[in-house]
Scaffold this motif. Structure first.
Motif, mmCIF file in Angstrom:
data_model
loop_
_atom_site.group_PDB
_atom_site.id
_atom_site.type_symbol
_atom_site.label_atom_id
_atom_site.label_comp_id
_atom_site.label_asym_id
_atom_site.label_seq_id
_atom_site.Cartn_x
_atom_site.Cartn_y
_atom_site.Cartn_z
ATOM 1 N N UNK A 64 0.810 -1.154 -0.066
ATOM 2 C CA UNK A 64 -0.167 0.056 -0.082
ATOM 3 C C UNK A 64 0.703 1.336 0.094
ATOM 4 N N UNK A 65 0.331 2.141 -0.663
ATOM 5 C CA UNK A 65 1.019 3.579 -0.439
ATOM 6 C C UNK A 65 0.011 4.587 0.126
ATOM 7 N N UNK A 66 0.782 5.403 1.304
ATOM 8 C CA UNK A 66 0.312 5.908 2.200
ATOM 9 C C UNK A 66 0.516 7.526 1.729
ATOM 10 N N UNK A 67 -0.488 8.210 1.694
ATOM 11 C CA UNK A 67 -0.080 9.906 1.170
ATOM 12 C C UNK A 67 -0.909 10.736 2.470
ATOM 13 N N UNK A 68 0.057 11.623 2.711
ATOM 14 C CA UNK A 68 -0.636 12.797 3.550
ATOM 15 C C UNK A 68 -1.150 13.572 2.634
ATOM 16 N N UNK A 69 -2.359 14.023 2.427
ATOM 17 C CA UNK A 69 -2.661 15.036 1.508
ATOM 18 C C UNK A 69 -2.227 16.503 2.067
ATOM 19 N N UNK A 70 -2.041 17.082 0.666
ATOM 20 C CA UNK A 70 -1.523 18.781 0.980
ATOM 21 C C UNK A 70 -2.992 19.463 1.207
ATOM 22 N N UNK A 71 -3.536 19.391 2.411
ATOM 23 C CA UNK A 71 -4.865 19.725 2.357
ATOM 24 C C UNK A 71 -5.024 21.258 2.190
ATOM 25 N N UNK A 72 -6.107 21.632 1.390
ATOM 26 C CA UNK A 72 -6.435 23.151 1.375
ATOM 27 C C UNK A 72 -7.459 23.320 2.332
ATOM 28 N N UNK A 73 -8.265 22.217 2.837
ATOM 29 C CA UNK A 73 -9.376 22.219 3.726
ATOM 30 C C UNK A 73 -9.296 20.816 4.779
ATOM 31 N N UNK A 74 -9.329 21.248 5.997
ATOM 32 C CA UNK A 74 -9.202 20.145 6.991
ATOM 33 C C UNK A 74 -10.528 19.968 7.875
ATOM 34 N N UNK A 75 -11.226 19.081 7.928
ATOM 35 C CA UNK A 75 -12.269 18.917 8.875
ATOM 36 C C UNK A 75 -12.308 17.595 10.071
ATOM 37 N N UNK A 76 -12.796 17.664 10.907
ATOM 38 C CA UNK A 76 -12.903 16.623 11.984
ATOM 39 C C UNK A 76 -14.116 15.958 11.810
ATOM 40 N N UNK A 77 -14.835 15.906 10.629
ATOM 41 C CA UNK A 77 -16.233 15.374 10.527
ATOM 42 C C UNK A 77 -16.112 14.874 9.027
ATOM 43 N N UNK A 78 -16.387 13.623 8.654
ATOM 44 C CA UNK A 78 -16.367 13.059 7.359
ATOM 45 C C UNK A 78 -17.567 13.666 6.416
ATOM 46 N N UNK A 79 -18.689 14.136 7.233
ATOM 47 C CA UNK A 79 -19.651 14.579 6.509
ATOM 48 C C UNK A 79 -19.368 15.905 5.962
ATOM 49 N N UNK A 80 -18.631 16.767 6.673
ATOM 50 C CA UNK A 80 -18.069 17.925 5.944
ATOM 51 C C UNK A 80 -17.067 17.788 4.916
ATOM 52 N N UNK A 81 -16.300 16.784 5.005
ATOM 53 C CA UNK A 81 -15.296 16.440 3.993
ATOM 54 C C UNK A 81 -16.066 16.109 2.661
#
Length: 312
Positions: free
Chosen positions: A213-230
């Motif tokens: 597997x390849x793991x990627x830590x995304x270069x986030x423009x937006x970050x949330x603590x709720x998957x529905x907001x993602x």
């Protein structure tokens, strides 16, 4: 202190266990005002402040902590003795408190607990929907639900709910201006909508095709603590989002989202119910665990094993 003050002591122990007047009232089957009244009477009798209460929290004073440490084991013994009588009942009764992430409730747990209380009408289940990784015992819960199998050593875990997968998505409008990535490494050049655990840890995106597997830590423009907001931000065209496939499926069918890197999906994962590995589980908790295990065995498991650990 005379024996007739037992209800006051029971109210105090329930408050100390639950760190909440409301939850103590539920445990005792009385109103919060009755719990508060019993505590006031006990404090008046002892001429000591036992509990500090604010609008946000409930905490024991030093005297209260000392009393709870002395009384707790005794009340646990009483509870165990009464609970032991439940084996003579035809069906389990009582209340279970479970801590579960919001998405786990929607995708894995909600249907299970609904079917359980339908089968056992004498049972009540309270669910605290939280992504925070709580110490379930210290927080007064009977069990918790989390990703993967990395559970504290003194806990037992059993799978709950269906197998679930993750996938990356983007809105058509975003892809019209940004060519879709062909490899997970290409995500570095994209705006990403990311999820972060309440602990502060980033949720790594995992991909696999013909190898490790390849793991990627995304270069986030937006970050949330709720998957529905993602999901909401991804639908709005903010960038590439990584979420449960069950969240994106209907939006793909409706043309609102496009799956990114469909050939790089990881194997499916499951949520796990975890609970204290001790012998004196309540009759109702044992019945719930048995019910969950039967449901899990009935699920057609895929050939690929679950990922043992997600980066929680």
């Amino acid at each position: 202190m005379p024996a007739h003050n037992f209800p006051e002591l029971a109210a105090f122990v329930a408050i100390a266990r639950r760190r909440s007047f409301r939850r103590a009232a539920v445990e005792l089957g009385v109103s919060p005002s009755a719990v508060s009244h019993s505590l006031r009477q006990l404090e008046d009798r002892l001429s000591l402040k036992l509990v500090n209460r604010t609008t946000r929290s409930v905490a024991l004073t030093e005297a209260g902590q000392r009393l709870f440490e002395s009384l707790g084991p005794a009340f646990d013994g009483i509870d165990a003795a009464i609970e032991d009588l439940n084996q003579f009942r035809d069906a389990p009764r009582g209340t279970l408190r479970i801590n579960a992430p919001r998405q786990a409730m929607r995708l894995a747990v909600g249907e299970v607990i609904a079917d359980f209380v339908r089968l056992h009408p004498g049972m009540r289940i309270e669910v605290a929907g939280s992504d925070q990784l709580d110490d379930v015992v210290a927080a007064g819960f009977d069990a918790g639900v989390r990703h993967g199998e990395l559970i504290a050593e003194d806990m037992i875990a059993t799978p709950i709910g269906p197998w679930l997968g993750y996938a990356a998505y983007a809105a058509p409008g975003y892809l019209a201006e940004n060519p879709p990535p062909l490899h997970p490494a290409d995500l570095k050049g994209h705006s990403c909508v990311a999820y972060r655990f309440p602990s502060g840890k980033p949720f790594l995106w995992r991909f696999r095709r013909d190898g490790a597997p390849i793991e990627v830590e995304p270069a986030a423009t937006l970050t949330f603590d709720d998957m529905d907001l993602v999901l909401d931000a991804t639908l709005a065209g903010a960038g590439v989002g990584y979420m449960f496939e069950a969240q994106g499926r209907a939006h793909v069918a409706a043309g609102r989202l496009v799956e990114i890197l469909p050939d790089w999906r990881t194997g499916p994962i499951r949520f796990f119910l975890y609970y204290p590995g001790r012998a004196n589980l309540s009759f109702g908790m044992r019945a719930f665990i048995d019910f969950v295990k039967r449901r899990s065995r009935a699920i057609d498991e895929p050939a690929s094993p679950p990922q043992a650990v997600l980066n929680a």
